[in-house]
Design a protein around this motif. Structure first.
Motif, PDB file in Angstrom:
ATOM      1  N   PRO A  35      49.211  30.632  48.916  1.00 26.84           N
ATOM      2  CA  PRO A  35      49.839  31.756  48.582  1.00 26.84           C
ATOM      3  C   PRO A  35      51.162  31.278  48.033  1.00 26.84           C
ATOM      4  O   PRO A  35      52.253  31.410  47.133  1.00 26.84           O
ATOM      5  CB  PRO A  35      50.070  32.436  49.823  1.00 26.84           C
ATOM      6  CG  PRO A  35      48.522  32.207  50.836  1.00 26.84           C
ATOM      7  CD  PRO A  35      48.435  30.530  50.156  1.00 26.84           C
TER       8      PRO A  35
ATOM      9  N   GLY B 294      51.576  33.433  39.991  1.00 31.18           N
ATOM     10  CA  GLY B 294      51.458  34.603  39.844  1.00 31.18           C
ATOM     11  C   GLY B 294      50.563  35.122  38.910  1.00 31.18           C
ATOM     12  O   GLY B 294      50.899  34.079  37.989  1.00 31.18           O
ATOM     13  N   PRO B 295      50.777  36.480  38.566  1.00 29.67           N
ATOM     14  CA  PRO B 295      50.516  37.353  38.170  1.00 29.67           C
ATOM     15  C   PRO B 295      51.907  36.491  36.345  1.00 29.67           C
ATOM     16  O   PRO B 295      52.346  37.017  36.682  1.00 29.67           O
ATOM     17  CB  PRO B 295      50.705  38.312  37.350  1.00 29.67           C
ATOM     18  CG  PRO B 295      50.073  38.966  39.487  1.00 29.67           C
ATOM     19  CD  PRO B 295      50.934  37.239  40.008  1.00 29.67           C
TER      20      PRO B 295
ATOM     21  N   GLN C   8      52.427  33.539  35.044  1.00 27.46           N
ATOM     22  CA  GLN C   8      53.637  32.559  35.586  1.00 27.46           C
ATOM     23  C   GLN C   8      52.139  31.678  35.279  1.00 27.46           C
ATOM     24  O   GLN C   8      50.942  31.456  35.011  1.00 27.46           O
ATOM     25  CB  GLN C   8      53.217  32.087  37.165  1.00 27.46           C
ATOM     26  CG  GLN C   8      55.142  32.927  37.838  1.00 27.46           C
ATOM     27  CD  GLN C   8      54.835  32.616  39.478  1.00 27.46           C
ATOM     28  OE1 GLN C   8      53.752  32.579  39.750  1.00 27.46           O
ATOM     29  NE2 GLN C   8      55.838  33.076  39.647  1.00 27.46           N
TER      30      GLN C   8
ATOM     31  N   HIS D 258      47.042  22.252  39.892  1.00 26.33           N
ATOM     32  CA  HIS D 258      47.141  23.917  40.519  1.00 26.33           C
ATOM     33  C   HIS D 258      44.934  23.701  40.654  1.00 26.33           C
ATOM     34  O   HIS D 258      44.600  24.060  41.632  1.00 26.33           O
ATOM     35  CB  HIS D 258      47.252  25.071  39.567  1.00 26.33           C
ATOM     36  CG  HIS D 258      49.055  25.683  39.713  1.00 26.33           C
ATOM     37  ND1 HIS D 258      49.569  25.675  38.458  1.00 26.33           N
ATOM     38  CD2 HIS D 258      49.497  25.155  41.005  1.00 26.33           C
ATOM     39  CE1 HIS D 258      50.539  25.550  39.040  1.00 26.33           C
ATOM     40  NE2 HIS D 258      50.989  25.719  40.401  1.00 26.33           N
TER      41      HIS D 258
ATOM     42  N   VAL E  23      46.080  36.052  46.679  1.00 26.84           N
ATOM     43  CA  VAL E  23      46.527  34.500  45.664  1.00 26.84           C
ATOM     44  C   VAL E  23      44.471  34.597  45.161  1.00 26.84           C
ATOM     45  O   VAL E  23      45.300  34.445  43.877  1.00 26.84           O
ATOM     46  CB  VAL E  23      47.221  33.488  45.835  1.00 26.84           C
ATOM     47  CG1 VAL E  23      46.542  32.317  46.763  1.00 26.84           C
ATOM     48  CG2 VAL E  23      47.956  33.611  45.044  1.00 26.84           C
TER      49      VAL E  23
ATOM     50  N   GLU F 277      43.331  37.595  43.581  1.00 22.68           N
ATOM     51  CA  GLU F 277      44.146  37.487  42.059  1.00 22.68           C
ATOM     52  C   GLU F 277      43.775  36.662  40.941  1.00 22.68           C
ATOM     53  O   GLU F 277      43.390  37.116  40.122  1.00 22.68           O
ATOM     54  CB  GLU F 277      45.529  37.743  42.581  1.00 22.68           C
ATOM     55  CG  GLU F 277      46.098  38.492  40.646  1.00 22.68           C
ATOM     56  CD  GLU F 277      46.634  37.198  40.169  1.00 22.68           C
ATOM     57  OE1 GLU F 277      46.453  37.701  38.354  1.00 22.68           O
ATOM     58  OE2 GLU F 277      46.865  36.021  40.670  1.00 22.68           O
TER      59      GLU F 277
ATOM     60  N   ARG G  70      41.152  37.549  36.859  1.00 25.27           N
ATOM     61  CA  ARG G  70      41.967  37.438  35.620  1.00 25.27           C
ATOM     62  C   ARG G  70      41.019  37.523  34.751  1.00 25.27           C
ATOM     63  O   ARG G  70      39.558  37.134  34.931  1.00 25.27           O
ATOM     64  CB  ARG G  70      42.270  36.327  35.672  1.00 25.27           C
ATOM     65  CG  ARG G  70      43.602  36.607  36.708  1.00 25.27           C
ATOM     66  CD  ARG G  70      44.634  35.325  36.614  1.00 25.27           C
ATOM     67  NE  ARG G  70      45.661  35.271  37.132  1.00 25.27           N
ATOM     68  CZ  ARG G  70      46.522  33.980  37.538  1.00 25.27           C
ATOM     69  NH1 ARG G  70      46.795  33.018  36.443  1.00 25.27           N
ATOM     70  NH2 ARG G  70      47.854  34.425  38.096  1.00 25.27           N
TER      71      ARG G  70
END
Length: 924
Positions: free
Chosen positions: A821, A826-827, A829, A835, A857, A860, A864
């Protein structure tokens, strides 16, 4: 009348270079020859005299410094708190100025330009570090101006060619003199890379107006693109590229020459960092499409260069010019490892394959390169392109694509085989994970044997950093002074008692344990010695303890404990033993030993020394057997009741918050503490803010049972570049063998060493095995370091994976619950390969740990629309966490606080933690 040489020699001895410049400027040839004949012979004499003056000056400087240090120690302050100390070291020491005087003299009287250049470059006439207030260049220019113009130009060129090195140093007087002479004489600068680099270094620090007016600009600016090492020198440039583009816009220098220079430099290749300046300059020049079109072939060739920033620039210029690169250039893009460039290559390939007039077979090798790309996202997109345009490829191109089918993963291979033929690879069976057992937690080593005879005590030395020796000495003194060996102790400590004399009592405070030991030995031999020596007839140990604000806790606590014993000695109430003496070599105190000592106190009617009891509670281990708890319950004295309360109903541990800040631009991590009244009584002022470094081993001697307090203070200088005390990997092992819950301090230190490689794996496993690993907090601290630009994230991910494979898979998943988290994008970014690697590791660990629950997280990312390897791994983690019923709770790590029921204090179920290895502690 004084002759020319005597006048010059007197000025050299006085270090007066300006007087020499005035003298030699008016000399005729005869006087110049006279001085030039004597000057070389006087060089060793001048050097010896100058060195002698420097030695005298340094001795005086050191004497003044030692006086300041002594004054600071006896007033209980740091020497750096004195303004005189800051003034002494704030300005560099200026040595004797004979060097500048000799340089100016040689430049003014030596006949040949070659000989003058040799004189000015003599090693004997160089300063390692020239102070800012010494500058002989204007004086050298003054005396050289009297020579013929051709002679001056010859000297300027010779000095320029004598420069060496690819990294000019700030304040390099040789380079400054060469550049100044070239500007003054108007001589053509020779083609010499060190000269170009020296000009670049000077230009980077010049103001805009100075650069525009620089007579060397037209000659030197084009050489920036040719000189070896210029790109490395300009890696961190923040000004020169903008200044050159501004000068080009103003017409001061030719814009086309700068663009040509950039292109030439790009095609030579090199590291991306060394080309950063030229990329920035090209971007600032911002060429139009009509300027780019004639050079499209050059930009296409740049797509294959190893420097990603150059390939990215070339791609942008080709797009601006509306030029489609040839097939081999597209292929080179698809062979790259940078995701954005591979995606750009795929977009180019898609556009080409859509054009009816294009020869698509020429692009088959490029498509094959995309199919073999390491990125799953790029591979998937390449498969779609191949299937979409399969009908346009000829037999040879089709065969080339078919040959890749067997080398692709099973999914993409099967999709391609359905159109182009060939045999796709079969999905291998996933090996079943079999975790190994966590390592057993070894017991800390026992404390060295206690001192039981006076001779051994007298032989034991005391050291500021040797906390163990101080502990053994203090414990031995108390036992022997209160026992039957008192007379023998007096005899053995007689030399120590006589060492200080009455002068010892004149100093305040006492910063060394040896000073306290002297006072205690003398009081033993001569009761009332301090009272007799003091004018007021009073002995007050408390006033001899340094103030809390002026010292580190690891240093103040032993001094305060010595003071407490000394005061008890003065009052005739010295106890038979000390409560806080550790039973383990790492500073821990076993509860059974503490209870045994308290039982002896109550039998003899002895009251505990307050600070001794506080130190015992800070060192007491948290593992305890039921039998020890029962013995503690039978204690009736105040100290016994407090220890029993801490064994059965310990107050909540202090909360720790780390603050990142800087001191003169250097990182610092001070800790803040919050605690309740029970700990306020025990800790007192031990945790007041201290803005200095403290060694971890010595801190653990005070906080052995509270490892987080030691860790939080120890990480203060963890990221400092200054020569301060920083916790080492061995300190992490010491913290792992200590006791108490971990928090941000321990987690930050463990995160630091996980990022360093495998140094953090062993302590992580030990903490996991004991149930003391602050898993989620470790993840959050890892995220903090990664966000602050730690350069080795792959090492931390590999170390976490290694720890999971070695049996800490559930604990590592708890780390992931804090790390994901805090670190995943995030959205809106951008994501990186780090990652993706982290999510891949999290997916494996989640499967091994049979994790459950939901991470927002991850959910989300999994939702996508665009599919990438990061999104694919996020969907895998999300699916693993969602197994079973929606309301299924996540499985918690072994030993985590959340995994144990929180019981009300005082309830029958709230039993103390059992000792490791006891029958009650073993799982059924």
């Amino acid at each position: 009348m004084i002759n020319a040489w005597e006048a010059v020699r007197a000025a050299v001895d006085a270090g007066d270079a300006a007087a020499i410049a005035a003298l030699t400027s008016g000399f005729d040839d005869g006087r110049r020859r006279e001085v030039a004949r004597e000057l070389p012979r006087y060089l060793p004499v001048a050097r010896q005299a100058g060195e002698r003056r420097d030695i005298e000056r340094n001795e005086d400087h050191q004497a003044r410094w030692q006086t300041l240090v002594a004054h600071a120690e006896h007033t209980g302050r740091s020497v750096w708190e004195l303004p005189e100390a800051t003034a002494m070291w704030g300005h560099g020491q200026v040595g004797s100025r004979w060097i500048e005087a000799m340089r100016v003299a040689g430049a003014g009287v030596i006949a040949g330009a070659a000989a003058v250049a040799g004189w000015l470059n003599k090693r004997d006439l160089e300063r390692v570090r020239a102070p800012a207030d010494i500058d002989d260049i204007p004086l050298i220019l003054q005396v050289v101006a009297a020579r013929p113009v051709a002679w001056q130009e010859d000297l300027a060129v010779r000095l320029a060619l004598s420069l060496r090195g690819a990294r000019p140093q700030p304040g390099d007087r040789r380079a400054q003199l060469a550049l100044a002479l070239l500007r003054e004489t108007g001589a053509e600068p020779p083609g010499h890379d060190p000269l170009t680099l020296a000009w670049v270094a000077a230009a980077s620090a010049a103001a805009a107006g100075e650069l525009a007016a620089d007579p060397l600009l037209d000659a030197m600016a084009p050489r920036i693109f040719e000189a070896e090492g210029a790109g490395r020198l300009l890696r961190q440039d923040r000004w020169l590229a903008r200044a050159l583009s501004t000068l080009a816009a103003d017409g001061r220098i030719k814009r086309a020459a700068l663009l040509d220079g950039c292109r030439t430099r790009f095609l030579r290749g090199g590291q991306a960092a060394d080309l950063r300046f030229f990329v920035a300059l090209h971007d600032l020049l911002d060429p139009a499409a009509e300027e780019l079109a004639p050079h499209a072939r050059d930009y296409a060739a740049m797509l294959s260069l190893s420097a990603a920033n150059v390939a990215d620039l070339a791609l942008r210029q080709l797009r601006r010019a509306g030029v489609t690169p040839p097939a081999e250039a597209v292929e080179s893009l698809l062979f790259r490892t940078e995701g954005r460039l591979v995606r750009a290559g795929l977009s180019l390939l898609d556009r080409v394959l859509k054009e009816p007039a294009e020869d698509v077979d020429a692009y088959a090798p490029a498509l094959t390169a995309a199919l073999m790309c390491e990125s799953a996202e790029a591979r998937e997109r390449a498969v779609k392109l191949a299937v979409k345009h399969a009908g346009r490829f000829g037999p040879e191109a089709t065969g080339t694509i078919r040959d890749t089918v067997a080398m692709l993963p099973p999914g993409p291979g099967a999709a391609l085989a359905g159109v182009f033929g060939g045999a796709a690879a079969v999905e291998p069976a996933r090996p079943r994970f079999h975790p190994g057992p966590l390592p057993s937690v070894p017991e800390p080593e026992l404390m060295p044997p206690l001192i039981t005879n006076a001779k051994a005590l007298a032989r034991l030395g005391l050291s500021e950093y040797g906390w163990l020796g101080s502990e053994r000495w203090l414990d031995g003194f108390v036992r022997l002074a209160a026992g039957e060996q008192r007379d023998e102790l007096i005899a053995e400590l007689a030399p120590l008692a006589a060492r200080g004399g009455d002068q010892l009592y004149q100093w305040v405070p006492w910063w060394q344990t040896s000073e306290w030991a002297q006072a205690m030995a003398r009081e033993l031999a001569e009761p009332g010695a301090e009272r007799r020596a003091m004018p007021d007839g009073r002995a007050d140990p408390a006033r001899r303890v340094p103030e809390t604000a002026h010292g580190a806790v690891w240093r103040l606590m032993p001094l305060a404990r010595f003071a407490e014993v000394y005061e008890a000695q003065l009052d005739g109430r010295i106890p038979p033993c000390l409560l806080a003496t550790p039973t383990r070599a790492n500073g821990l105190l076993d509860p059974e030993a503490l209870i045994e000592r308290l039982e002896g106190y109550e039998r003899d009617g002895v009251n505990a020394l307050p600070l001794d009891l506080r130190q015992a509670l800070l060192r007491m281990r948290r593992t305890v057997t039921g039998e020890v708890v029962s013995r503690a319950a039978r204690l009736t004295g105040p100290a016994g009741r407090q220890v029993h309360k801490w064994l059965t109903d310990r107050p909540a541990d202090p909360e720790v918050v780390l603050r990142w800040t800087t001191h003169e631009g250097d990182p610092r991590i001070p800790a803040e503490f919050a605690f309740g009244p029970e700990y306020a009584e025990v800790l007192g002022d031990l945790l007041v803010p201290r803005w200095h470094d403290e060694p971890c081993e010595q801190l653990l001697a005070v906080f052995a049972g509270h490892r987080e307090l030691a860790a939080a203070r120890a990480v203060y200088a963890l990221k400092s570049s200054w020569p301060l005390s920083k916790p080492k990997a061995c300190d992490l092992d010491r913290l792992a063998s200590a006791d108490g819950p971990g928090g941000p301090g321990l987690a930050l230190l463990l995160a630091h060493y996980l990022l360093e490689g495998t140094d953090g794996v062993r302590p992580l496993l030990r903490l996991a095995a004991s149930g003391d690993l602050p898993g989620a907090e470790l993840g959050r601290q890892l995220a903090v370091l990664l966000e602050r630009g730690e350069s080795r994230p792959a090492d931390a991910i590999a170390a976490l994976g290694e720890a999971a494979r070695l049996g800490a898979h559930r604990e590592v998943w708890q780390v992931m619950t804090g790390l994901l988290p805090a670190y995943l994008p995030g959205p809106g970014q951008g994501a990186t390969s780090v990652h993706t690697r982290l999510m891949r590791c999290a997916a494996e660990v989640a499967e091994w740990a049979d994790a459950r629950g939901r991470l927002a997280v991850v959910a989300e990312l999994a939702g996508r629309r665009r599919t990438s390897e990061l999104v694919r791994q996020a969907r895998r983690v999300h699916a693993l966490l969602a197994r079973g019923s929606p309301e299924a709770r996540p499985r918690l790590a072994r030993g985590s606080p959340e995994a144990r029921p929180r019981l009300a204090r005082g309830s029958p179920e709230a039993r103390p933690r059992l000792a490791r290895g006891s029958p009650e502690a073993r799982p059924s």
